[in-house]
Structure formats: structure tokens, C-alpha cells
Design an enzyme around this catalytic site. Structure first.
Site, PDB file in Angstrom:
ATOM      1  N   HIS A 141      18.563   3.626  22.010  1.00 52.72           N
ATOM      2  CA  HIS A 141      17.908   3.216  23.263  1.00 52.72           C
ATOM      3  C   HIS A 141      16.429   3.600  23.310  1.00 52.72           C
ATOM      4  CE1 HIS A 141      18.275   1.252  26.982  1.00 52.72           C
ATOM      5  NE2 HIS A 141      19.383   1.803  27.425  1.00 52.72           N
ATOM      6  N   ASP A 364      26.472 -17.888  19.760  1.00 49.30           N
ATOM      7  CA  ASP A 364      27.444 -18.623  18.954  1.00 49.30           C
ATOM      8  C   ASP A 364      27.050 -18.425  17.494  1.00 49.30           C
ATOM      9  OD1 ASP A 364      28.987 -20.423  17.571  1.00 49.30           O
ATOM     10  OD2 ASP A 364      28.550 -22.135  18.858  1.00 49.30           O
TER      11      ASP A 364
END
Length: 427
Positions: A141, A364
Site C-alpha cells: 500500500h 476479462d
């Protein structure tokens, strides 16, 4: 940009897909899929190269003088793992509560950001289910926030899909990341932290037992909450998210049965990129977020209406301007500190994370859209609420709520909350 949140855990998100049926030419086999994911990941990392580096601590001669840099010159690369479990898609998405097995779908469980000195900044685990595939990803992070995480993930899936379906090795990326660092008033790149050793600020946070449950809010429900909040305040400025966050804050506070005089906060994540003047591009790659909060007592929160609560959140967001961002950063540079969970985990407050605006369901890899999105166990604690877009789109929102068992039971019986929540979506 942003303080060194070395103590926080990694940003871990993943997507669940239906396993494609293998074809006679060998395509869509798991071996082919794993090879394709590795290849496309490698090419994505040539673009998002900061994720291949590691953290390096430099110490000055005059103590305390301690600063951390991101070194990409001796890049160790990313970690990739393939796992197999005897579980089905329905085992993951059918229960309202997140099943414990999901934690095993993510690498580096229990790791904190400072571990990026010795561990990769990016780790991917592809878990093969009986009838599905889960692609889990953990990013340090310090290096990337949610906006940058999904920018990388979207690019990786696009490279994979293009290659998979068109047998093309084109490296075209419609949104290349901007990796040049932004610093306040030309400060940096070295900012000294007031430490001599990381033991002075690193603690391993172990969350107490709790439930993690998903709640779905349809586009119509979110629109009704926004309309109600604005009508009660005689305004049109309250956003859909502010209205929804107000309902969650009120309902969790009621479920906890807090005393009227108890102070409670509602923490909201805010992307600073477009709030700066001049603004940063949305494609700025890094950690550029801040946590804002609205504060009141439990008694005031619950004795007033939804609009009153939503207006507190709106005021906090509206007051977050270029001037306030720069003032906060200037103060931090003068007196640097490292985020600690104790600032947010007080068992009386609510903290939101992630965003329903992130493009999760557009990913996808070449075998169809995801069925669901899930999070790793990093940064989960009592009162943490993670935001996801609803799979059907249209402004729908999914919430992952973390609460101990008794408050969660009370939340499930809270009329204000459960009337707004819709039945879970079946895929």
C-alpha cells in the site's frame, strides 16, 4: 505523496471467474491459462515497473534520520503462485458471510507494508477451484492505492484478453501510468522520519474474531437514500455515497448499543488527485489518498434524521480542498509520523475503504467477466466497510461489513438498514 503507512497491511483484492471449458486445440486448459497469465503479467510489469522494486531504508549520520525509498534498479520482480483447492464457485458466493477459505486465496497473509524491504511489492496467486478460477493480488500500500491497484489490474487483464483472443502481442496501453513522483512545493524525494529503527513504529495487528458479511444495494435503493437525505436537508448536494455511508454509520452505531455520550467517527477515503490545484491526472500511479472523518456522539447521530448524518459527511468532503490537502502535507513534513491502526480501530467508529467506482467487473482475461470480487484479510477490523460496485452496474453497490458476532446480528435486524439492502445477487 502521502505519509509512510508502513504499519498498514497490504491492499489485497481478487476476482472470481467461471472456469472455461478446455477446447480441443488446448486453449482454455489450466496450463494454457496459467502460462497466459504469467506472460501478460510480465508484460504489464514492464509498464508498471515500480511494482517490481523493493523498499530500501537509508539512515543518516545525525539521529534520528530514517527514510525509505522505492528502489527499482535492483528489482526482485513480482511473485506468482498457482494453487488448487477442492471448492466450488457456489461455496464462495452463495453464503452471505465470507467463508474462511477466501483468506487462503491471497498471498502474504499478515504482511505489513514495511515487509516490502524483504518481500516483493506485488504478489499474485491464481487459485484453481473445481469450476472456477480466483485471481488474487496483493500490492504494497506504500506503492499504490486502490485507484492505482485497479489501473494495473485493468491493464493486465486487457493485455491478457487481447493476446488470448487475437493472438496478438501488441503492447498498446490506452492509459499508461504516470510514475513520476509528485512532491509538495518541490520537497522530497527524501523526507526524514523521526526514527532510528523500524521496531519503533512496527506492530503486528491481530484482529479479534468477527464476521465478514456482504450486503447488496440496488440502484433504486441507493437513489432513494440520496433523495431522502437531500429532501431532509432541503438541498441537492448530498451524493449517493454520502447518503449510503450515513445509513451504514447510523445502523452500525445502533447495533453496537453505544451510550448516548460516546464519541463516534465515520472515516471516508478520498482521492486527492483531482482535488489538487493544478490537479494530478487520474492515471498518476502511487498512493494519493487521505482519510477524512465526521465526528459526533452516538446520541446525536441517532436522534437526528438521515439527512443530518449525511450532511456531516458532505461537509467533511466539501471542506477537503487543495488548501486543506497542502496544509495537512506541510504539517506532516514538519512532524512526520507513521499511521497506526489505533487511530481508526476504536470499536465505536466506522471506516470505509475501496470505492464502487473502481472497474472491477470490466476485467476479462480472455474467458469472460468476473462473477464476484473479494478482499484479503489485510486492513479488516471491527467497523471496516469495504465498497464494491454491484455486478449488475447502474449505480448498484455491494458492501462488505466487518463486525463482531453480536453487533452483526443486531445489524441484520435493523429496519433502517435492511429495508435499504436488497437480496444478494445470484449469478
Amino acid at each position: 505523496m502521502g505519509s509512510y503507512d508502513a504499519f498498514c497491511k497490504l491492499y489485497s483484492k481478487g476476482l472470481l471467474f467461471t472456469k472455461p471449458i478446455p477446447l480441443k486445440d488446448g486453449s482454455h486448459s489450466m496450463r494454457n491459462i496459467i502460462d497466459q497469465l504469467k506472460d501478460s503479467l510480465s508484460r504489464a510489469l514492464t509498464i508498471f515497473y515500480p511494482l517490481t522494486g523493493h523498499l530500501v531504508t537509508k539512515k543518516g549520520d545525525d539521529a534520528p534520520s530514517y527514510h525509505v525509498i522505492l528502489d527499482c534498479t535492483d528489482a526482485p520482480g513480482a511473485q506468482f503462485a498457482h494453487a488448487v483447492v477442492d471448492a466450488q464457485v457456489a461455496d464462495i458466493i452463495a453464503p452471505d458471510d465470507v467463508p474462511p477459505i477466501v483468506e487462503s486465496f491471497f498471498p502474504f497473509v499478515g504482511t505489513v507494508n514495511n515487509d516490502g524491504h524483504t518481500l516483493p511489492l506485488l504478489a499474485v496467486q491464481v487459485t484453481e477451484l473445481v469450476d472456477g478460477i480466483f485471481v488474487g493480488c496483493s500490492i504494497n500500500h506504500v506503492v499504490a492505492d486502490g485507484n492505482s491497484f485497479w489501473h494495473f489490474f485493468n491493464t493486465w487483464s486487457e493485455i491478457s484478453r487481447t493476446t488470448f483472443r487475437n493472438n496478438s502481442n501488441s503492447e498498446f496501453v490506452p492509459r499508461p501510468p504516470i510514475v513520476k513522483r509528485w512532491f509538495l512545493n518541490g520537497q522530497g524525494p527524501i523526507i526524514n522520519l523521526p526514527f532510528t529503527h523500524h521496531d519503533e513504529f512496527i506492530e503486528r495487528y491481530l484482529p479479534s474474531p468477527q464476521r465478514e458479511r456482504f450486503f447488496h444495494f440496488s440502484p433504486e435503493s441507493v437513489a432513494c437514500l440520496k433523495e431522502k437525505a437531500n429532501a431532509e436537508c432541503n438541498t441537492s448536494k448530498i451524493s449517493s455515497f454520502q447518503a449510503l455511508a450515513a445509513v451504514v454509520w447510523r445502523s452500525i452505531t445502533r447495533a453496537r448499543q453505544l451510550a448516548d455520550e460516546q464519541i463516534t467517527h465515520c472515516w471516508l477515503p478520498v482521492d486527492n488527485r483531482l482535488r489538487l490545484d493544478p490537479p494530478l491526472t487520474a492515471d498518476y500511479f502511487g498512493n494519493c489518498i487521505q482519510a477524512l472523518n465526521a465526528t459526533t456522539t452516538a446520541g446525536e447521530l441517532l436522534s437526528n434524521n438521515l439527512g443530518w448524518s449525511a450532511s456531516l459527511l458532505h461537509q467533511a468532503v466539501a471542506g477537503h480542498t487543495d488548501a486543506s490537502i497542502r496544509a495537512w502535507l506541510e504539517a506532516w513534513v514538519r512532524t512526520p509520523f507513521v499511521y497506526q491502526y489505533g487511530q481508526f480501530v476504536d470499536h465505536q467508529s466506522v471506516m470505509f475503504g475501496s470505492s464502487p467506482r473502481f472497474d472491477m467487473y470490466g476485467n476479462d482475461f480472455g474467458w469472460g467477466r468476473p462473477l464476484a470480487s473479494r478482499s484479503g484479510n489485510g486492513n479488516k477490523f471491527d467497523g471496516k466497510v469495504t465498497l464494491y460496485p454491484g455486478r449488475e452496474g447502474g449505480g448498484s453497490i455491494d458492501l462488505e461489513v466487518c463486525l463482531p458476532h453480536q453487533p452483526m446480528k443486531a445489524l441484520e435486524l435493523d429496519p433502517e438498514f435492511m429495508i435499504a439492502a436488497s437480496p444478494s445477487q445470484a449469478f
